[in-house]
Enzyme design. Structure first.
Site, PDB file in Angstrom:
ATOM      1  N   GLY A  45       0.768  -1.246   0.000  1.00  0.00           N
ATOM      2  CA  GLY A  45       0.000   0.000   0.000  1.00  0.00           C
ATOM      3  C   GLY A  45       0.795   1.291   0.000  1.00  0.00           C
ATOM      4  O   GLY A  45       0.358   2.293  -0.543  1.00  0.00           O
ATOM      5  N   ASP A 104      -6.008   2.666  10.005  1.00  0.00           N
ATOM      6  CA  ASP A 104      -7.451   2.448   9.971  1.00  0.00           C
ATOM      7  C   ASP A 104      -7.825   1.934  11.364  1.00  0.00           C
ATOM      8  O   ASP A 104      -8.047   2.713  12.273  1.00  0.00           O
ATOM      9  CB  ASP A 104      -7.719   1.450   8.839  1.00  0.00           C
ATOM     10  N   ASP A 160      -5.608   0.114  -2.874  1.00  0.00           N
ATOM     11  CA  ASP A 160      -6.184  -0.789  -3.865  1.00  0.00           C
ATOM     12  C   ASP A 160      -7.647  -1.093  -3.604  1.00  0.00           C
ATOM     13  O   ASP A 160      -8.165  -0.913  -2.501  1.00  0.00           O
ATOM     14  CB  ASP A 160      -5.416  -2.110  -3.870  1.00  0.00           C
TER      15      ASP A 160
HETATM   16  P1  IMP Z   1      -5.294  -1.234   9.821  1.00  0.00           P
HETATM   17  O1  IMP Z   1      -6.753  -1.566   9.992  1.00  0.00           O
HETATM   18  O2  IMP Z   1      -4.962   0.097  10.425  1.00  0.00           O
HETATM   19  O3  IMP Z   1      -4.429  -2.338  10.328  1.00  0.00           O
HETATM   20  O4  IMP Z   1      -5.033  -1.073   8.265  1.00  0.00           O
HETATM   21  C1  IMP Z   1      -4.685  -2.195   7.531  1.00  0.00           C
HETATM   22  C2  IMP Z   1      -4.643  -1.998   6.060  1.00  0.00           C
HETATM   23  O5  IMP Z   1      -5.977  -1.952   5.575  1.00  0.00           O
HETATM   24  C3  IMP Z   1      -4.002  -0.731   5.511  1.00  0.00           C
HETATM   25  O6  IMP Z   1      -2.605  -0.789   5.461  1.00  0.00           O
HETATM   26  C4  IMP Z   1      -4.598  -0.711   4.121  1.00  0.00           C
HETATM   27  O7  IMP Z   1      -3.834  -1.532   3.257  1.00  0.00           O
HETATM   28  C5  IMP Z   1      -5.969  -1.325   4.320  1.00  0.00           C
HETATM   29  N1  IMP Z   1      -6.999  -0.281   4.282  1.00  0.00           N
HETATM   30  C6  IMP Z   1      -7.625   0.311   5.316  1.00  0.00           C
HETATM   31  N2  IMP Z   1      -8.523   1.221   4.890  1.00  0.00           N
HETATM   32  C7  IMP Z   1      -8.441   1.197   3.542  1.00  0.00           C
HETATM   33  C8  IMP Z   1      -9.127   1.923   2.504  1.00  0.00           C
HETATM   34  O8  IMP Z   1      -9.986   2.792   2.724  1.00  0.00           O
HETATM   35  N3  IMP Z   1      -8.769   1.607   1.220  1.00  0.00           N
HETATM   36  C9  IMP Z   1      -7.828   0.680   0.916  1.00  0.00           C
HETATM   37  N4  IMP Z   1      -7.168  -0.015   1.847  1.00  0.00           N
HETATM   38  C10 IMP Z   1      -7.478   0.249   3.146  1.00  0.00           C
HETATM   39 MG    MG Z   2      -1.603  -2.064   3.804  1.00  0.00          MG
END
Ligand code: IMP
Ligand code: MG
Length: 179
Positions: A45, A104, A160
């Protein structure tokens, strides 16, 4: 879902992204003067963000990469993260800056920071292009944040949808409306 049949709503233009990344770069440059900077970017990402960010930091620095995977669906971390490809150099003694596309739920960043701390860096901080604070499962704020966004699924500029659209040069959101 076939997002090409849906209306796309631009959230951040190429110009907005570029100008914010220049600001982040200048801030990092100030904070890391006289330090030993090692950027660790999380694939896939952050590959575009990282490429632009490091070019806005006028300091000697090293770049390395890590890939993590999480169980569950690809749009959301499930809480259990694992390292599928580790850094390829010894980060001990370096001032490490972990770069990712977004915090996120923050599960990924939380895991990576703890994991890399185990390798004895001199310091460790985090930098993300986007922050979705409303979705947190782990209490964590990245040290450097590009933009805060509401709870919308974002695509483009490395983000993506089904592993496609990372090459779109701006960040958009897919609406329910047909084109
Ligand atoms: P986490 O939930 O903070 O661990 O985020 C994990 C991963 O989810 C991120 O590195 C992104 O690759 C993916 N992600 C979270 N939100 C989005 C979005 O809105 N679009 C695309 N990928 C996302
Ligand atoms: Mg990611």
């Amino acid at each position: 879902m076939d997002i090409t049949t849906k209306k796309w709503e631009t959230m951040f233009t190429e110009e907005e992204i570029a100008s914010r990344i220049k600001e982040l770069g200048k801030q990092i440059e100030k904070d890391y003067k006289d330090k030993n900077l090692m950027v660790v970017a999380l694939l896939r990402g952050s590959f575009i963000f990282c490429a632009d960010l490091v070019r806005s930091i006028d300091l000697p620095l090293r770049v390395n990469f890590m890939t993590t995977s999480s169980y569950g669906n690809s749009e959301e971390s499930s809480g259990s993260v694992k390292v599928s490809s580790d850094v390829t150099v010894d980060i001990e003694g370096y001032d490490v800056l972990v770069v990712d596309d977004i915090t996120d739920t923050a599960t990924t960043m939380d895991f990576v920071l703890k994991y890399l701390k185990g390798k004895n860096p001199k310091s460790i901080k985090s930098c993300v292009l986007l922050d979705k604070p409303s979705r947190r499962k782990v209490e964590l704020e990245a040290d450097y944040v590009g933009f805060e966004v509401e709870d919308k699924f974002v695509v483009g500029y490395g983000f993506d949808c089904g592993d496609y659209f990372r090459n779109v040069p701006y960040i958009f959101n897919v609406t329910d409306e047909d084109r």
